[in-house]
Design a protein around this motif. Structure first.
Motif, mmCIF file in Angstrom:
data_model
loop_
_atom_site.group_PDB
_atom_site.id
_atom_site.type_symbol
_atom_site.label_atom_id
_atom_site.label_comp_id
_atom_site.label_asym_id
_atom_site.label_seq_id
_atom_site.Cartn_x
_atom_site.Cartn_y
_atom_site.Cartn_z
ATOM 1 N N GLY A 46 0.940 -1.310 0.039
ATOM 2 C CA GLY A 46 0.010 0.019 0.008
ATOM 3 C C GLY A 46 0.834 1.429 0.114
ATOM 4 O O GLY A 46 1.905 1.324 0.782
ATOM 5 N N VAL A 47 0.382 2.286 -0.663
ATOM 6 C CA VAL A 47 1.137 3.432 -0.998
ATOM 7 C C VAL A 47 0.326 4.704 -0.214
ATOM 8 O O VAL A 47 0.768 5.057 0.524
ATOM 9 C CB VAL A 47 1.473 3.996 -2.363
ATOM 10 N N ALA A 48 -0.745 4.802 -0.365
ATOM 11 C CA ALA A 48 -1.608 5.800 0.147
ATOM 12 C C ALA A 48 -3.211 5.367 -0.046
ATOM 13 O O ALA A 48 -3.541 4.881 -1.060
ATOM 14 C CB ALA A 48 -1.578 7.101 -0.478
ATOM 15 N N ALA A 56 -6.407 11.463 4.575
ATOM 16 C CA ALA A 56 -5.531 10.697 3.652
ATOM 17 C C ALA A 56 -4.534 9.910 4.930
ATOM 18 O O ALA A 56 -4.180 10.519 5.556
ATOM 19 C CB ALA A 56 -4.433 11.350 2.763
ATOM 20 N N THR A 57 -4.041 8.734 4.280
ATOM 21 C CA THR A 57 -3.137 7.789 5.197
ATOM 22 C C THR A 57 -1.949 7.431 4.306
ATOM 23 O O THR A 57 -2.295 7.023 3.135
ATOM 24 C CB THR A 57 -3.689 6.681 5.923
ATOM 25 N N TYR A 58 -0.837 7.620 4.855
ATOM 26 C CA TYR A 58 0.349 7.240 3.357
ATOM 27 C C TYR A 58 1.298 6.019 4.409
ATOM 28 O O TYR A 58 1.311 6.107 5.624
ATOM 29 C CB TYR A 58 1.277 8.534 3.383
ATOM 30 N N ALA A 59 1.784 5.147 3.259
ATOM 31 C CA ALA A 59 3.086 4.500 4.080
ATOM 32 C C ALA A 59 4.048 5.489 4.429
ATOM 33 O O ALA A 59 4.442 6.659 3.907
ATOM 34 C CB ALA A 59 3.597 3.608 2.744
ATOM 35 N N PHE A 66 4.667 12.082 -1.479
ATOM 36 C CA PHE A 66 3.492 11.810 -2.124
ATOM 37 C C PHE A 66 2.293 12.485 -1.629
ATOM 38 O O PHE A 66 2.193 12.699 -0.386
ATOM 39 C CB PHE A 66 3.403 10.336 -2.150
ATOM 40 N N THR A 67 1.416 12.855 -2.605
ATOM 41 C CA THR A 67 0.014 13.372 -2.061
ATOM 42 C C THR A 67 -1.245 12.643 -2.777
ATOM 43 O O THR A 67 -1.091 12.706 -3.958
ATOM 44 C CB THR A 67 -0.091 14.757 -2.311
ATOM 45 N N ILE A 68 -1.860 11.998 -2.129
ATOM 46 C CA ILE A 68 -3.192 11.477 -2.784
ATOM 47 C C ILE A 68 -4.393 12.332 -2.725
ATOM 48 O O ILE A 68 -4.391 12.948 -1.885
ATOM 49 C CB ILE A 68 -3.714 10.183 -2.140
ATOM 50 N N SER A 69 -5.152 12.528 -3.653
ATOM 51 C CA SER A 69 -6.259 13.519 -3.738
ATOM 52 C C SER A 69 -7.455 12.880 -4.551
ATOM 53 O O SER A 69 -7.411 11.889 -5.171
ATOM 54 C CB SER A 69 -5.907 15.010 -4.358
#
Length: 126
Positions: A46-48, A56-59, A66-69
């Motif tokens: 898992g990355v994000a 959001a939750t990140y590895a 990294f930015t998830i949206s």
């Protein structure tokens, strides 16, 4: 349910790339959506992940880079990747999950996602 990733491609170490994933076939809101990756010869990880509320939750390995949206109106998920490293060369996938547990619980269990895209390749050269 269909997930289609795009945006992969070759990038040099330290460079940036933005991945996109269009989700169709079900009501987008109310689900968790995530980015995962699988490097050659390694387990999928898992990355994000992001909840429908936008949390959001990140590895740990990608946090701060990294930015998830997501755009719920367009049913689109994105992943902005900065300061890429050669060891992050992998196939990147987007995936969805009807949640029962917390987002970080699923991020740690890549096999638990319900639907997957076909993946987009990201080679990072040194």
């Amino acid at each position: 349910v269909q997930l289609v990733e795009s945006g992969g491609g070759s990038v040099q170490s330290g460079g940036s790339l933005r991945l996109s994933c269009v989700v169709s076939g079900y009501t987008y809101s109310g689900y968790y959506v995530a980015w995962l990756r699988q490097a050659p010869g390694k387990e999928r990880e898992g990355v994000a992940i992001i909840t429908n509320a936008g949390t959001a939750t990140y590895a740990a390995s990608v946090k701060g880079r990294f930015t998830i949206s997501q755009d719920n109106a367009k049913s689109t998920l994105s992943l902005q990747m900065d300061s890429l490293k050669p060891e992050e060369t992998a196939m990147y996938y987007c995936a969805t999950k009807t949640p029962t547990y917390s987002a970080d619980w699923y991020l740690a269990r890549p096999w638990s996602f319900d639907y997957w895209g076909q993946g987009t390749q990201v080679p990072v050269s040194s």
